[in-house]
Design an enzyme around this catalytic site. Structure first.
Site, mmCIF file in Angstrom:
data_model
loop_
_atom_site.group_PDB
_atom_site.id
_atom_site.type_symbol
_atom_site.label_atom_id
_atom_site.label_comp_id
_atom_site.label_asym_id
_atom_site.label_seq_id
_atom_site.Cartn_x
_atom_site.Cartn_y
_atom_site.Cartn_z
ATOM 1 N N TYR A 53 0.832 -1.218 0.000
ATOM 2 C CA TYR A 53 0.000 0.000 0.000
ATOM 3 C C TYR A 53 0.851 1.246 0.000
ATOM 4 O O TYR A 53 1.970 1.234 0.509
ATOM 5 C CB TYR A 53 -0.904 0.019 1.235
ATOM 6 C CG TYR A 53 -2.025 -0.988 1.215
ATOM 7 C CD1 TYR A 53 -2.311 -1.765 0.088
ATOM 8 C CD2 TYR A 53 -2.805 -1.182 2.345
ATOM 9 C CE1 TYR A 53 -3.352 -2.693 0.106
ATOM 10 C CE2 TYR A 53 -3.844 -2.108 2.361
ATOM 11 C CZ TYR A 53 -4.106 -2.865 1.242
ATOM 12 O OH TYR A 53 -5.125 -3.772 1.270
ATOM 13 N N SER A 237 -13.763 -4.090 0.837
ATOM 14 C CA SER A 237 -14.643 -3.415 -0.136
ATOM 15 C C SER A 237 -16.125 -3.583 0.192
ATOM 16 O O SER A 237 -16.935 -3.936 -0.672
ATOM 17 C CB SER A 237 -14.344 -3.885 -1.569
ATOM 18 O OG SER A 237 -13.033 -3.550 -1.935
ATOM 19 N N LEU A 239 -18.307 -1.425 0.545
ATOM 20 C CA LEU A 239 -19.140 -0.482 -0.209
ATOM 21 C C LEU A 239 -18.928 -0.647 -1.714
ATOM 22 O O LEU A 239 -19.242 0.262 -2.488
ATOM 23 C CB LEU A 239 -18.802 0.960 0.207
ATOM 24 C CG LEU A 239 -19.228 1.335 1.633
ATOM 25 C CD1 LEU A 239 -18.711 2.722 2.005
ATOM 26 C CD2 LEU A 239 -20.753 1.286 1.761
ATOM 27 N N GLY A 242 -17.223 2.154 -3.312
ATOM 28 C CA GLY A 242 -17.948 3.427 -3.417
ATOM 29 C C GLY A 242 -19.300 3.288 -4.101
ATOM 30 O O GLY A 242 -20.216 4.064 -3.849
ATOM 31 N N THR A 245 -22.576 3.425 -2.113
ATOM 32 C CA THR A 245 -22.987 4.670 -1.451
ATOM 33 C C THR A 245 -23.962 5.446 -2.334
ATOM 34 O O THR A 245 -24.586 6.405 -1.873
ATOM 35 C CB THR A 245 -21.783 5.611 -1.183
ATOM 36 O OG1 THR A 245 -21.276 6.071 -2.455
ATOM 37 C CG2 THR A 245 -20.679 4.914 -0.418
ATOM 38 N N GLY A 246 -24.054 5.059 -3.616
ATOM 39 C CA GLY A 246 -24.906 5.780 -4.565
ATOM 40 C C GLY A 246 -24.196 6.933 -5.254
ATOM 41 O O GLY A 246 -24.776 7.622 -6.082
ATOM 42 N N LYS A 247 -22.899 7.124 -4.951
ATOM 43 C CA LYS A 247 -22.206 8.313 -5.458
ATOM 44 C C LYS A 247 -22.035 8.310 -6.979
ATOM 45 O O LYS A 247 -21.818 9.362 -7.573
ATOM 46 C CB LYS A 247 -20.861 8.481 -4.749
ATOM 47 C CG LYS A 247 -19.807 7.480 -5.110
ATOM 48 C CD LYS A 247 -18.662 7.476 -4.091
ATOM 49 C CE LYS A 247 -17.946 8.803 -4.010
ATOM 50 N NZ LYS A 247 -16.953 8.818 -2.934
HETATM 51 N N1 LIG Z 1 -6.992 -7.998 0.818
HETATM 52 C C1 LIG Z 1 -7.222 -7.335 -0.295
HETATM 53 O O1 LIG Z 1 -6.909 -7.798 -1.406
HETATM 54 C C2 LIG Z 1 -7.899 -5.993 -0.220
HETATM 55 C C3 LIG Z 1 -8.436 -5.401 -1.374
HETATM 56 C C4 LIG Z 1 -9.079 -4.163 -1.227
HETATM 57 C C5 LIG Z 1 -9.165 -3.544 0.011
HETATM 58 N N2 LIG Z 1 -8.600 -4.132 1.112
HETATM 59 C C6 LIG Z 1 -8.673 -3.505 2.472
HETATM 60 O O2 LIG Z 1 -10.011 -3.087 2.703
HETATM 61 C C7 LIG Z 1 -10.063 -1.673 2.936
HETATM 62 C C8 LIG Z 1 -11.349 -1.131 2.398
HETATM 63 O O3 LIG Z 1 -11.482 -1.446 0.998
HETATM 64 P P1 LIG Z 1 -12.187 -0.428 0.020
HETATM 65 O O4 LIG Z 1 -11.518 0.896 0.124
HETATM 66 O O5 LIG Z 1 -12.277 -1.065 -1.320
HETATM 67 O O6 LIG Z 1 -13.643 -0.334 0.721
HETATM 68 P P2 LIG Z 1 -15.023 0.294 0.244
HETATM 69 O O7 LIG Z 1 -15.746 0.632 1.494
HETATM 70 O O8 LIG Z 1 -15.734 -0.618 -0.683
HETATM 71 O O9 LIG Z 1 -14.646 1.613 -0.553
HETATM 72 C C9 LIG Z 1 -14.070 2.693 0.122
HETATM 73 C C10 LIG Z 1 -14.065 3.923 -0.779
HETATM 74 O O10 LIG Z 1 -15.399 4.320 -1.079
HETATM 75 C C11 LIG Z 1 -15.538 5.740 -0.902
HETATM 76 N N3 LIG Z 1 -16.363 5.942 0.297
HETATM 77 C C12 LIG Z 1 -16.211 5.343 1.513
HETATM 78 N N4 LIG Z 1 -17.143 5.741 2.366
HETATM 79 C C13 LIG Z 1 -17.921 6.603 1.718
HETATM 80 C C14 LIG Z 1 -19.076 7.342 2.090
HETATM 81 N N5 LIG Z 1 -19.598 7.246 3.309
HETATM 82 N N6 LIG Z 1 -19.644 8.146 1.144
HETATM 83 C C15 LIG Z 1 -19.136 8.232 -0.092
HETATM 84 N N7 LIG Z 1 -18.051 7.569 -0.510
HETATM 85 C C16 LIG Z 1 -17.438 6.750 0.388
HETATM 86 C C17 LIG Z 1 -14.126 6.272 -0.722
HETATM 87 O O11 LIG Z 1 -13.524 6.487 -1.991
HETATM 88 P P3 LIG Z 1 -13.552 7.917 -2.767
HETATM 89 O O12 LIG Z 1 -13.728 9.003 -1.763
HETATM 90 O O13 LIG Z 1 -12.274 7.940 -3.493
HETATM 91 O O14 LIG Z 1 -14.705 7.808 -3.701
HETATM 92 C C18 LIG Z 1 -13.421 5.105 -0.069
HETATM 93 O O15 LIG Z 1 -12.027 5.099 -0.231
HETATM 94 C C19 LIG Z 1 -8.762 -1.144 2.290
HETATM 95 O O16 LIG Z 1 -8.334 0.093 2.822
HETATM 96 C C20 LIG Z 1 -7.798 -2.257 2.616
HETATM 97 O O17 LIG Z 1 -7.350 -2.130 3.964
HETATM 98 C C21 LIG Z 1 -7.984 -5.343 0.997
#
Ligand SMILES: NC(=O)c1ccc[n+]([C@@H]2O[C@H](COP(=O)([O-])OP(=O)(O)OC[C@H]3O[C@@H](n4cnc5c(N)ncnc54)[C@H](OP(=O)(O)O)[C@@H]3O)[C@@H](O)[C@H]2O)c1
Length: 349
Positions: A53, A237, A239, A242, A245-247
């Site tokens: 990361y 992931s 959400l 993203g 969230t509907g964004k």
């Molecule tokens: N093991 C693996 O292979 C793997 C893969 C992926 C992730 N992960 C882990 O899981 C964590 C979360 O994954 P993810 O980031 O994909 O999760 P996610 O919850 O599906 O997406 C998060 C993204 O959605 C947007 N967001 C989040 N909350 C929001 C809200 N309330 N309103 C509007 N937009 C919102 C933001 O992006 P924007 O603001 O840019 O739109 C945020 O970075 C990572 O940080 C990592 O630690 C692991």
């Protein structure tokens, strides 16, 4: 905040885990500190990082996320107050992760090198949960975008005994407290469990795979393994990056993940992805919830989930995501999620 057991390790983690993969790219060190301080103040004690990361993975930025966390807890003097997870990358071409390698693999030597470098960046003597980010074997189902199984050359992998034996040595030495899997299958998980039992080694405590309302592959096979074997899901992931969230329904907000790195999100728009996401957004409205609340509480309410790994790029997002934990999951919500799943199955896979 609910506290849940991390496998059979005796470690307790919050049912909300703070994801970190935007720190060092979309988020600065100051923003990472603010997120960490806030999350801890809300009862979150679990932080998920990785050697590769921030994302998108890049040789220029690699390692920044762990460095931010290392500096933060050193300044705060609070290393004992949280459970720290990190990961060693699986088979890939990211050779910049090692001093000298033609390919990234889970050989004992590469695991040892990766762990030493993570400990240094994280400024700590131990990592609580050390995870295999994705398998060493060329398993086609690792990660997203997989729909049909096609077999691979089973001779082309580092022996699972060597991988688990190496990790077990680090548990014995105290450099890691627990072992975790990620992007793993039912076969891989059960195989590691058998090896741990046969050799008296530490057993994997968790599986970190993708899971959300439109990506439900975990329900088939792995969910029962998680419950029976006490190897709970750390859902990433939640959400759908993203979408839930509907964004993105009507627009692409500036500086959102889709705006910045659009291509790696195309899986949510393939097959019935758009229709499935829209069905989730409509269902949330009918239930009187925000789409974010519906999506996050759905994940957290699964019997096989140990912790829901949230990600945020702003403090408002982080607050909203932690607040979603306080919703009570009802029978109507369960029925709505089930109806969507029966109609769309797992379009993002
Ligand atoms: N093991 C693996 O292979 C793997 C893969 C992926 C992730 N992960 C882990 O899981 C964590 C979360 O994954 P993810 O980031 O994909 O999760 P996610 O919850 O599906 O997406 C998060 C993204 O959605 C947007 N967001 C989040 N909350 C929001 C809200 N309330 N309103 C509007 N937009 C919102 C933001 O992006 P924007 O603001 O840019 O739109 C945020 O970075 C990572 O940080 C990592 O630690 C692991």
């Amino acid at each position: 905040m609910d506290m849940r057991p991390l496998g059979r390790t005796g470690i307790k983690v919050s049912s909300v885990c703070l994801g970190t993969m935007t720190w060092g790219n979309q988020n600065t060190q100051a923003e990472a500190y603010e997120q960490l301080d806030y999350a801890l103040s809300r009862g979150v004690n679990f932080i998920d990082a990785a050697e590769m990361y921030p994302v998108p993975a890049d040789s220029e930025t690699q390692g920044r996320t762990e460095e931010f966390i290392g500096r933060w807890h050193t300044e705060r003097g609070n290393r004992e107050d949280f459970v720290l997870a990190s990961k060693v990358a699986g088979r890939s071409g990211m050779t910049y992760l090692r001093d000298k390698a033609d390919q990234i693999r889970h050989t004992p030597a590469q695991i040892n090198e990766a762990l030493e470098k993570s400990l240094r960046r994280l400024q700590t003597d131990y990592i609580d949960l050390y995870q295999l980010h994705w398998p060493d074997r060329p398993f086609p189902g690792a990660g997203f975008g997989y729909h049909s199984y096609h077999d691979y050359d089973a001779g082309d992998m580092v022996a699972l005994e060597d991988i688990l034996g190496t990790l077990n040595d680090h548990v014995k030495s105290g450099k890691i407290r627990a072992i975790g899997l990620s992007n793993e299958s039912s076969w891989g998980t059960m195989k590691y469990m058998q090896l741990a039992e046969a050799n008296g080694w530490a057993r994997p405590a968790s599986i970190q795979n993708a899971y959300n309302l439109v990506s439900r592959r975990f329900d088939y096979g792995l969910a029962e393994v998680a419950c029976r074997e006490d190897v709970g899901l750390l859902a990433y992931s939640p959400l759908a990056q993203g979408y839930l969230t509907g964004k993105y329904r009507d627009d692409i907000p500036k500086n959102s993940r889709k705006d910045l790195f659009g291509n790696f999100l195309s899986r949510y728009e393939a097959h019935d992805g758009v229709e499935a996401v829209n069905a989730c957004l409509d269902a949330a409205k009918e239930l009187g919830l925000t789409p974010t609340q519906f999506a996050l509480k759905f994940v957290e309410s699964r019997d096989f989930v140990t912790s829901n790994i949230i990600g945020a790029t702003t403090m408002q997002q982080l607050k909203d995501n932690i607040d979603a934990h306080d919703i009570d999951w009802t029978e109507d919500m369960e029925k709505a999620a089930d109806k969507i799943h029966r109609r769309y199955r797992s379009p993002a896979c």
